[in-house]
Design an enzyme around this catalytic site. Sequence first.
Site, short mmCIF file in Angstrom:
data_model
loop_
_atom_site.label_atom_id
_atom_site.label_comp_id
_atom_site.label_asym_id
_atom_site.label_seq_id
_atom_site.Cartn_x
_atom_site.Cartn_y
_atom_site.Cartn_z
N GLU A 25 -9.65 8.91 5.39
CA GLU A 25 -9.66 7.49 5.06
C GLU A 25 -10.60 7.14 3.90
O GLU A 25 -10.40 6.15 3.22
CB GLU A 25 -10.06 6.68 6.29
CG GLU A 25 -8.91 6.33 7.20
CD GLU A 25 -7.83 5.54 6.49
OE1 GLU A 25 -8.12 4.43 6.04
OE2 GLU A 25 -6.71 6.05 6.37
N LYS B 254 -15.76 3.29 4.75
CA LYS B 254 -14.61 2.96 5.59
C LYS B 254 -14.71 3.65 6.94
O LYS B 254 -15.29 4.74 7.07
CB LYS B 254 -13.31 3.40 4.91
CG LYS B 254 -12.90 2.54 3.73
CD LYS B 254 -11.52 2.91 3.24
CE LYS B 254 -10.47 2.53 4.27
NZ LYS B 254 -9.11 2.88 3.82
N GLU C 173 -13.81 5.03 -0.97
CA GLU C 173 -14.70 4.11 -0.26
C GLU C 173 -15.45 4.88 0.82
O GLU C 173 -14.85 5.27 1.82
CB GLU C 173 -13.91 2.96 0.36
CG GLU C 173 -13.13 2.13 -0.64
CD GLU C 173 -12.17 1.18 0.04
OE1 GLU C 173 -12.62 0.12 0.53
OE2 GLU C 173 -10.98 1.51 0.10
N GLU D 154 0.85 -1.19 0.00
CA GLU D 154 0.00 0.00 0.00
C GLU D 154 0.88 1.23 0.00
O GLU D 154 1.80 1.34 0.81
CB GLU D 154 -0.91 0.06 1.24
CG GLU D 154 -1.92 -1.04 1.36
CD GLU D 154 -2.74 -0.90 2.64
OE1 GLU D 154 -2.97 0.24 3.09
OE2 GLU D 154 -3.14 -1.93 3.21
#
Length: 516
Positions: free
Chosen positions: A354, A346, A343, A293
């Site tokens: 995030e 999350k 997203e 990541e």
Amino acid sequence: MYVALNFKTRHPRTTNFFLFSDSDCSLKEMGRFRLFWLLFVWVLGIERGVSGLACNWGLQSTHPLPPNIMVKLLKDNGFDKVKLFEADPGALKALGKSGIQVMVGIPNDMLASLAGSAGNAEAWVQQNVSNYISKYGTDIRFVAIGNEPFLHSYKDMFTQTTLPALQNIQAALGKAGLGKKVKTTVPLNADVYQTDSGLPSGGDFRPDIRDLMLKIIKFIQDNGGILTINIYPFLSLQADPNFPKEFAFFNNKANPVVDGPIVYTNVYDANFDTLISALEKNGFGQMPVVIGEVGWPTDCDPNANIDNARRFNQGLLDRIIRGQGTPKRRAPPDVYIFSLIDEDNKSVEPGNFERHWGIFNYDGSIKYPLDLGKGKALTQAKGVKYLARQWCVLSPSAGVSDPNALAQSISQACQYADCTSIGPGSSCSNLDPQRNASYAFNMYYQTMDQRKDACSFNNLSTVTTVDPSQPPCRFEIMIDIGKHELSVSNKVPAAGFGSLLLVSLMLVLGLANGVH
């Protein structure tokens, strides 16, 4: 001067950092041929653009893109490797015969079950690996055991189960006849290593888990696997107000960090090479490493914006295109960009940013341009179907005679929908009080698939067909899941109640002073 290296995890995070202080003829012919071949491959790679991009495909969305559209998005943009954090059936089926190599993850909460029973591990491999390889032609190459299981914040929760789970999954792969094709790894946060000298050359594994780390690394190496590490320069910058900003990027403008004969101009290289030093120090200097990541968010933090994200990710892509490694590992590792799309479901416990790591928006539309090599640009998702072109907003006739009703309405909206972009310093923080409330109402309305009763906030709201967006703030219209024939679970976002409630209260205060 010093440079703080801090380490990021996708899960609720702790911030950890350390300091870097400044301060014969045939052989010849074969050598020429090899040089010519390397140059040929390099030129060919540049001519064709990026080859071998890798990314993370996150699934924490209330209205996810259909898997077939996601796979097309990956292929259109040159991604031939993808990492899934869980064995999602839709994603694994859609990836079948796609030409994309897959790393499939096992969540941390499954480790105890897999560690305690070889039968459970065999059943998991049969259901989530063998099944998709044989039935759908999915090219699964790696199984990722857990995700950053040794974080300080987990307080040894997974130290007893990670290695046994790894061993049982590896044995299950062998029993299924997949031991040579499918390898194992453990994605690790960079807080598993440190340096007492303050320089990359002093790297070693954290004392409390050093013996365990060496057992895991040896097991992975003995079975032909890889080590996966997650590196986040953004969090180095986000966590420390004294962190030199330029050291988070790749343009060589930062004051260098000198470590013997090696000069570091960015935290990415320094962090990675600290791991390499730790591996070398413990007899694993040739251990294959991939970056699982790395990326940069675009919202909800002073440093999380389009300009910084584009700057960082373009610099990262340029390195990949050039085939550039680090000072201690000249050969470039596979790099899984985090993340492909936003997203909205999350957890925001680590920070509201995030939900905004994607290089694409939640619907596969392009956030910002990136050059993928030879002038090839990003390609947006195709075939996306949306809900009706309408929005839920604060009614023009709404008053604030009952501030409690307004507070309750906004709190409800932000509890069940993603209101992160209206937080202080975010992309929608420049809205006036009325539009702030409208943003909250609309996010709830869209998250609930534009149900009639989803735009009835104590008679304070109304549906409009006039787009209330005010760049850079987008008032979303969600993907029509019904038209894509998807069944989606967990439609209600995993709200960070504390931070979102705070946003709600701020909105109410603004409205009470600004709406008449």
